[in-house]
Design an enzyme around this catalytic site. Structure first.
Site, PDB file in Angstrom:
ATOM      1  N   GLU A 266       1.191  -0.953  -5.034  1.00 22.22           N
ATOM      2  CA  GLU A 266       0.053   0.031  -4.930  1.00 22.22           C
ATOM      3  C   GLU A 266      -0.939  -0.158  -5.852  1.00 22.22           C
ATOM      4  O   GLU A 266      -0.781  -0.428  -7.141  1.00 22.22           O
ATOM      5  CB  GLU A 266       0.722   1.456  -5.148  1.00 22.22           C
ATOM      6  CG  GLU A 266      -0.218   2.625  -5.188  1.00 22.22           C
ATOM      7  CD  GLU A 266      -1.337   2.977  -4.328  1.00 22.22           C
ATOM      8  OE1 GLU A 266      -2.308   3.140  -4.400  1.00 22.22           O
ATOM      9  OE2 GLU A 266      -0.805   2.718  -3.031  1.00 22.22           O
TER      10      GLU A 266
ATOM     11  N   TYR B 240       0.866  -1.191  -0.087  1.00 27.26           N
ATOM     12  CA  TYR B 240       0.013   0.010  -0.045  1.00 27.26           C
ATOM     13  C   TYR B 240       0.820   1.169  -0.040  1.00 27.26           C
ATOM     14  O   TYR B 240       0.855   2.221   0.969  1.00 27.26           O
ATOM     15  CB  TYR B 240      -1.063   0.129   1.159  1.00 27.26           C
ATOM     16  CG  TYR B 240      -1.604  -1.204   1.390  1.00 27.26           C
ATOM     17  CD1 TYR B 240      -2.879  -1.435   0.605  1.00 27.26           C
ATOM     18  CD2 TYR B 240      -1.141  -2.345   2.095  1.00 27.26           C
ATOM     19  CE1 TYR B 240      -3.739  -2.451   0.881  1.00 27.26           C
ATOM     20  CE2 TYR B 240      -2.014  -3.449   2.481  1.00 27.26           C
ATOM     21  CZ  TYR B 240      -3.286  -3.587   1.903  1.00 27.26           C
ATOM     22  OH  TYR B 240      -3.893  -4.809   1.925  1.00 27.26           O
TER      23      TYR B 240
ATOM     24  N   CYS C  81      -3.832   4.215  10.197  1.00 30.87           N
ATOM     25  CA  CYS C  81      -4.600   5.642  10.269  1.00 30.87           C
ATOM     26  C   CYS C  81      -5.931   5.168  11.070  1.00 30.87           C
ATOM     27  O   CYS C  81      -6.785   5.947  11.250  1.00 30.87           O
ATOM     28  CB  CYS C  81      -4.743   6.282   9.162  1.00 30.87           C
ATOM     29  SG  CYS C  81      -5.716   5.110   7.770  1.00 30.87           S
TER      30      CYS C  81
END
Length: 456
Positions: A335, A314, A407
């Site tokens: 990605e 990622y 996150c």
């Protein structure tokens, strides 16, 4: 307690993300944007199995520690929700939210290094996606953020404190320009209108600006006149990229059917920790440059010795992979956004890193075909966490170490349960606050594969 019922509740505690917890009629009520010791009014949106969710409508009694929020849009705008909380208390709450999630999941944190935060409380954003709309039905055109708790309403945020002054100048010019022309904004439910979004990006260290106007093709639009006025603005940064994106996708999201370069180039550059990065319109790049330096320095500090091979999964525009490349003989990044992977490879050439390679594709599909033996795997997934199939492949590589950058601590603890069950041990944990006045947080974890015990 019924759905849509307006209730009052005293907030007793908090959970990630910045969600206040109280009790009404013996039912646990979660209210995002409410804080301990406040008494709030909220409208019930869900009530199942003794747990309810409610949307904040107002604060009836303030908490004793609250301060006056400096932004004039606070309370309306859905962007910042904690400007009324002192910074030291914001940081403590975020720290506690992450620690509590680990505790509730029964997960150790290894050596817990606490929370580290950026110094800048305001003006730190290097990217914003503003939405065209109106604040009241059939009102004048607005450009900004969605109205907090109100569907299909947009607050004109010409006084936003999270962005530099150049962003505000560009926003104000753009909305005034299209107000005068009477250009309609895109209405999601009717699938009609022209103006959709205005995206602005900056390279904080290179002082470059990109402006991207996103519209449909459902009406007349003279982008040349808009561009000409834009180029005449007195700006602190260098406006090197003016773009027009055509997007006829009915969904209310920033997509690209066709990208038109109106002025300059289709990218900007940014510099981080001694490396240079090309940033294209839709590629992922941390939205706080100083915060990114803090976060990636933390990741780098978790690597104790040089590796033969590192996977950067990622990877976006390859930022982490290139920053840690000095610790590896070879780096492979993956990605899903092809444009970002292409930019990552260009960045590697730009930085003279011929031992790094970035591949476009879904992580779960690409790593299934990789015939490698990485010593270290770096995971930096989106909010939903690592795809379960990808997580299986990660384990099967039997890398000695994994660094997980998250996150979303909720999906993080879920993925960590799987990894620890498969023989990995959490060695270090650190929380990084890149986004003051918002509920967002980053968590960095170092895991090591447990050595198999010899059977005597």
């Amino acid at each position: 307690m019924k759905k849509n019922e307006l209730i009052e509740v005293r907030i007793e505690s908090h959970e990630f993300p910045a969600t206040g917890i109280g009790y009404a009629d013996g039912v646990k009520v979660s209210v995002k944007g409410a804080f301990p010791s406040q008494k709030v009014s909220a409208r019930v949106s869900k009530n199942r199995n003794g747990k309810a969710e409610a949307k904040l409508r107002g604060v009836c009694e303030k908490a004793p520690y609250e301060i006056d929020a400096p932004c004039r849009h606070f309370g309306k705008c859905g962007g910042c929700i904690s400007q009324n909380i002192p910074m030291d208390l914001q940081e403590k709450m975020k720290n506690d939210e992450v620690v509590n999630l680990f505790s509730e999941a029964g997960l150790p944190m290894g050596i817990y290094e606490g929370l580290v935060a950026v110094k800048e409380q305001y003006g730190y954003r290097n990217k914003m996606e503003f939405t065209f709309g109106d604040e009241v039905r059939n009102g004048e055109l607005t450009l900004g953020m969605h109205y907090r708790g109100v569907k299909n309403a947009v607050v004109n945020v010409d006084g936003c404190l999270l962005v530099p002054e150049d962003f505000t100048k560009i926003l104000s010019y753009t909305v005034e320009h299209f107000r005068k022309l009477g250009t309609p904004y895109y209405r999601v439910m009717k699938w009609e209108g022209v103006l959709r979004h205005l995206m602005i990006r900056r390279g904080e260290n290179t002082r470059e600006l990109m402006v991207n106007l996103i519209t449909t093709t459902k009406g007349e639009l003279d982008t040349e006149v808009w561009k000409k006025g834009l180029m005449e603005l007195e700006l602190d940064y260098d406006l090197v990229s003016v773009l027009h994106t055509e997007n006829d996708n009915p969904a209310d999201a920033v997509n690209c059917d066709k990208l038109n370069v109106l002025e300059g180039r289709d990218h900007i550059f940014e510099e981080l920790l001694g490396l240079k990065f090309k940033i294209s319109p839709f590629s992922f790049f941390q939205t706080n440059t100083k915060g990114a330096e803090l976060l990636y320095s933390t990741v780098r500090s978790f690597i104790s010795e040089k590796k033969n091979e590192i996977f950067d999964l990622y990877c976006g525009t390859g930022t982490i992979g290139q920053i840690v490349s000095e610790y590896a003989d070879r780096v492979i990044g993956v990605e899903i956004i092809e444009e970002a992977a292409s930019a990552a490879n260009e960045n590697a050439v730009l930085n003279g890193l011929d031992h790094t390679t970035f591949i476009a594709g879904d992580v779960k599909d690409v790593i299934a075909k990789l015939e490698s033996s990485p010593d270290l795997i770096i995971l930096d997934p989106p909010r939903g966490g690592v795809h379960p199939k990808a997580l299986e492949y990660v384990v099967n590589f039997k890398a000695n170490e994994i660094i997980y950058v998250s996150c979303n601590p909720k999906t993080l603890v879920s993925d960590l349960k799987y990894l620890t069950a498969k023989g990995y041990e959490i060695k270090r944990t650190k929380v990084v606050d890149l986004f003051p006045n918002t509920p967002h947080i980053e968590t960095v974890i170092l895991l090591q594969r447990e050595k198999p015990q010899h059977v005597v």
